[in-house]
Scaffold this active site. Structure first.
Site, mmCIF file in Angstrom:
data_model
loop_
_atom_site.group_PDB
_atom_site.id
_atom_site.type_symbol
_atom_site.label_atom_id
_atom_site.label_comp_id
_atom_site.label_asym_id
_atom_site.label_seq_id
_atom_site.Cartn_x
_atom_site.Cartn_y
_atom_site.Cartn_z
ATOM 1 N N CYS A 119 -37.372 -30.787 -36.176
ATOM 2 C CA CYS A 119 -38.616 -30.057 -36.392
ATOM 3 C C CYS A 119 -38.901 -30.002 -37.895
ATOM 4 O O CYS A 119 -38.076 -30.441 -38.699
ATOM 5 C CB CYS A 119 -38.525 -28.648 -35.810
ATOM 6 S SG CYS A 119 -40.153 -27.919 -35.527
ATOM 7 N N CYS A 121 -40.367 -26.989 -39.430
ATOM 8 C CA CYS A 121 -40.648 -25.636 -39.943
ATOM 9 C C CYS A 121 -39.697 -25.142 -41.025
ATOM 10 O O CYS A 121 -40.106 -24.379 -41.907
ATOM 11 C CB CYS A 121 -40.714 -24.633 -38.793
ATOM 12 S SG CYS A 121 -39.341 -24.738 -37.639
ATOM 13 N N CYS A 129 -44.397 -25.805 -37.703
ATOM 14 C CA CYS A 129 -43.571 -26.862 -37.124
ATOM 15 C C CYS A 129 -44.188 -28.255 -37.271
ATOM 16 O O CYS A 129 -43.644 -29.227 -36.749
ATOM 17 C CB CYS A 129 -43.313 -26.577 -35.651
ATOM 18 S SG CYS A 129 -42.379 -25.053 -35.402
ATOM 19 N N LYS A 198 -41.154 -24.157 -24.356
ATOM 20 C CA LYS A 198 -40.825 -23.222 -25.423
ATOM 21 C C LYS A 198 -42.013 -22.288 -25.634
ATOM 22 O O LYS A 198 -43.129 -22.738 -25.918
ATOM 23 C CB LYS A 198 -40.528 -23.995 -26.711
ATOM 24 C CG LYS A 198 -40.218 -23.104 -27.895
ATOM 25 C CD LYS A 198 -39.818 -23.926 -29.114
ATOM 26 C CE LYS A 198 -39.594 -23.039 -30.316
ATOM 27 N NZ LYS A 198 -39.244 -23.829 -31.506
ATOM 28 N N ARG A 208 -35.805 -16.688 -37.679
ATOM 29 C CA ARG A 208 -36.643 -17.064 -38.822
ATOM 30 C C ARG A 208 -36.072 -16.499 -40.115
ATOM 31 O O ARG A 208 -36.281 -17.067 -41.186
ATOM 32 C CB ARG A 208 -38.088 -16.654 -38.569
ATOM 33 C CG ARG A 208 -38.675 -17.483 -37.413
ATOM 34 C CD ARG A 208 -40.087 -17.098 -37.036
ATOM 35 N NE ARG A 208 -40.491 -17.816 -35.821
ATOM 36 C CZ ARG A 208 -41.621 -17.612 -35.178
ATOM 37 N NH1 ARG A 208 -42.487 -16.732 -35.642
ATOM 38 N NH2 ARG A 208 -41.905 -18.311 -34.092
ATOM 39 N N ARG A 220 -47.513 -19.346 -34.230
ATOM 40 C CA ARG A 220 -47.278 -20.633 -33.587
ATOM 41 C C ARG A 220 -47.991 -20.777 -32.234
ATOM 42 O O ARG A 220 -47.642 -21.614 -31.419
ATOM 43 C CB ARG A 220 -45.775 -20.835 -33.378
ATOM 44 C CG ARG A 220 -44.935 -20.787 -34.644
ATOM 45 C CD ARG A 220 -43.621 -21.535 -34.439
ATOM 46 N NE ARG A 220 -42.551 -21.129 -35.325
ATOM 47 C CZ ARG A 220 -42.494 -21.391 -36.636
ATOM 48 N NH1 ARG A 220 -43.477 -22.049 -37.225
ATOM 49 N NH2 ARG A 220 -41.456 -20.997 -37.348
ATOM 50 N N GLU A 236 -45.509 -29.148 -18.586
ATOM 51 C CA GLU A 236 -44.862 -29.603 -19.823
ATOM 52 C C GLU A 236 -43.602 -30.426 -19.533
ATOM 53 O O GLU A 236 -43.387 -31.467 -20.147
ATOM 54 C CB GLU A 236 -44.474 -28.393 -20.696
ATOM 55 C CG GLU A 236 -45.626 -27.774 -21.476
ATOM 56 C CD GLU A 236 -45.979 -28.567 -22.740
ATOM 57 O OE1 GLU A 236 -45.384 -29.631 -22.988
ATOM 58 O OE2 GLU A 236 -46.877 -28.107 -23.471
ATOM 59 N N LYS A 251 -36.907 -21.910 -23.342
ATOM 60 C CA LYS A 251 -36.640 -21.027 -24.469
ATOM 61 C C LYS A 251 -37.784 -20.040 -24.654
ATOM 62 O O LYS A 251 -38.926 -20.469 -24.649
ATOM 63 C CB LYS A 251 -36.507 -21.910 -25.709
ATOM 64 C CG LYS A 251 -36.215 -21.178 -26.969
ATOM 65 C CD LYS A 251 -36.162 -22.163 -28.103
ATOM 66 C CE LYS A 251 -36.075 -21.378 -29.379
ATOM 67 N NZ LYS A 251 -36.258 -22.188 -30.530
ATOM 68 N N SER A 277 -32.240 -15.828 -30.810
ATOM 69 C CA SER A 277 -31.774 -14.883 -31.829
ATOM 70 C C SER A 277 -32.088 -13.419 -31.511
ATOM 71 O O SER A 277 -31.251 -12.540 -31.712
ATOM 72 C CB SER A 277 -32.384 -15.266 -33.180
ATOM 73 O OG SER A 277 -33.798 -15.266 -33.103
ATOM 74 N N TYR A 316 -25.522 -17.924 -29.686
ATOM 75 C CA TYR A 316 -24.788 -17.517 -30.894
ATOM 76 C C TYR A 316 -23.496 -16.820 -30.510
ATOM 77 O O TYR A 316 -22.628 -16.616 -31.352
ATOM 78 C CB TYR A 316 -25.681 -16.604 -31.752
ATOM 79 C CG TYR A 316 -26.989 -17.299 -32.110
ATOM 80 C CD1 TYR A 316 -27.021 -18.247 -33.126
ATOM 81 C CD2 TYR A 316 -28.158 -17.050 -31.393
ATOM 82 C CE1 TYR A 316 -28.202 -18.922 -33.425
ATOM 83 C CE2 TYR A 316 -29.340 -17.710 -31.675
ATOM 84 C CZ TYR A 316 -29.352 -18.649 -32.694
ATOM 85 O OH TYR A 316 -30.517 -19.326 -32.975
#
Ligand code: PBG
Ligand code: ZN
Length: 326
Positions: A119, A121, A129, A198, A208, A220, A236, A251, A277, A316
Site C-alpha cells: 500500500c 499510505c 492509500c 476492507k 495509524r 478513506r 468485492e 477486515k 489494532s 497482534y
C-alpha cells in the site's frame, strides 16, 4: 425431546469436551504483524497498543525468529520510512524499509513466511492509500495511476524476497494489475492475499499511530467499504477471485464476523481475518485494568474468528496466543 435429549451429557468433563470440540485454534492459524523503522537497536512502544513496537530491522529479525520458534508460520510487515513523498518512493525503492526488513528476515529465518502489506499510505505525506497527482491534493485518490505505483511496490517486495503480496488499499482492479506485474517480472509463483473486504473503520485508529499513516485530510471512505454493506463484500471478493487472488481477507474481524462467514461461503480459497489494532487496544486496556481475563478473552475471540470461517488470523496477540495454546 426432554428427557431423552440432554446436550449436557457431552459437556460433563474436559476429555469429553475435547473429543467433541468443533473448532480448535493452533499457532498455525496465526499471522503476526510487525512495524519496521529505520535505524539500529531501536524499539519504541506504540502508546495506544501496549506490547506492540516500532522496530528497527535488526530487532524485527529477533522478533521474527521468536515468532517462528513459537510455531507461528508467518509475519506481515509494515514500514515507516525515513522520508515520505507523493510518489511513495520508499514503498517501491530497492532500499525501502520493508524491502530491507524482508531481505533480512528471509536470510535469518528462511522458513518463516514473510507477507508484505502492499500500500502507499505509510509512504505518502498525505497518508492516503493511493496517488493523488503531483500537485492537486484535493483528496480524490486516482485509481488507475495508483495501480501503476502498486505494481512497482509489489515487484520490489518480490525482489526483496516476500513470500506473499498483500495489497490493502482497496483500489479497483489492484489484484489483476499486481498479478500481471508479478507474472511479467517472473514471479508467477508468488501468491496474492487480497484485503478484499476492507471496511472504513474507526478500529484502525491505533494502527495509524503505529504506522504513522493517519490521513492528513479527509478519510478513506471513497475507497474502503461502508460498514453498512454486506452484499457488497461478496461482490468485492468475487471480483478479486476473478482477478487471480489466491487468498482473501476480511477486515476488521470482531464486528464483521458475518462478513467472514459470508466470504467463506461464497469462495473456495483460504480466508484471513484481520484482528485489527482497535480490537487489540480495547482488550489490552481492559486487561491492564484487571477488568477482563486477557488469556481467556483472546483465545475465545480468536477461536470465534475461526468458527466464523477464518482459516488464518492476523493478530497482534499472536505470540501470546501461541504461548497460551502451548
Ligand atoms: C492501510 C492499512 C490499515 C491497516 C492495515 N493496512 C488501516 C488503514 O486503513 O488506515 C489496519 C490494521 C490495524 O488497524 O491493525 N493500508
Ligand atoms: Zn493504505
Amino acid at each position: 425431546m426432554f428427557p431423552n435429549h440432554r446436550p449436557r451429557r457431552l459437556r460433563s468433563n474436559d476429555t469429553l469436551r475435547r473429543m467433541v470440540r468443533e473448532t480448535v485454534l493452533t499457532p498455525n492459524d496465526l499471522i503476526y504483524p510487525l512495524f519496521a523503522v529505520p535505524g539500529e537497536g531501536f524499539a519504541k512502544e506504540v502508546v495506544s497498543m501496549p506490547g506492540v513496537y516500532q522496530l528497527s530491522v535488526d530487532k524485527i529479525v529477533d522478533e521474527a525468529q521468536e515468532a517462528y520458534d513459537l510455531g507461528i508460520p508467518a509475519i506481515i510487515l509494515f514500514g515507516i520510512p525515513a522520508d515520505k513523498d507523493v510518489d511513495a518512493t520508499d514503498a517501491w525503492h530497492d532500499c525501502g524499509i520493508v524491502q530491507k526488513a524482508t531481505a533480512a528476515v528471509k536470510k535469518a529465518v528462511p522458513n518463516l513466511v514473510v507477507i508484505n502489506d502492499t500500500c502507499l499510505c505509510e509512504y505518502t505525506p498525505h497518508g492516503h492509500c493511493g496517488y493523488l497527482g503531483e500537485s492537486d491534493l484535493t483528496g480524490r485518490v486516482l485509481n488507475d495511476p495508483t495501480l501503476e505505483l502498486l505494481k512497482k511496490v509489489a515487484i520490489a517486495q518480490a525482489v526483496a524476497g516476500a513470500d506473499i503480496i498483500a495489497p490493502s488499499g482497496m483500489m479497483d482492479g489492484f489484484v489483476g494489475a499486481i498479478r500481471e506485474a508479478l507474472d511479467g517480472a517472473g514471479f508467477e509463483d508468488i501468491p496474492i492475499m487480497s484485503y478484499a473486504a476492507k471496511y472504513s473503520s474507526a478500529y484502525y485508529g491505533p494502527f495509524r499511530d503505529a504506522a504513522e499513516s493517519t490521513p492528513q485530510f479527509g478519510d478513506r471512505r471513497t475507497y474502503q467499504m461502508d460498514p453498512g454493506n454486506a452484499r457488497e463484500a461478496v461482490k468485492e471478493i468475487l471480483l478479486d477471485l476473478e482477478e487471480g487472488a489466491d487468498m482473501l481477507m476480511v477486515k476488521p474481524a470482531l464486528s464483521y464476523m458475518d462478513i467472514i462467514h459470508r466470504v467463506k461461503e461464497a469462495s473456495n480459497v483460504p480466508v484471513a481475518a484481520y484482528n485489527v489494532s482497535g480490537e487489540y487496544a480495547m482488550v489490552k486496556a481492559a486487561a491492564l485494568n484487571g477488568w477482563v481475563d486477557e488469556e481467556r478473552i483472546v483465545l475465545e475471540t480468536l477461536t470465534s474468528f475461526k468458527r466464523a470461517g477464518a482459516d488464518m488470523i492476523l493478530t497482534y496477540h499472536a505470540k501470546d496466543a501461541a504461548r497460551w495454546i502451548g
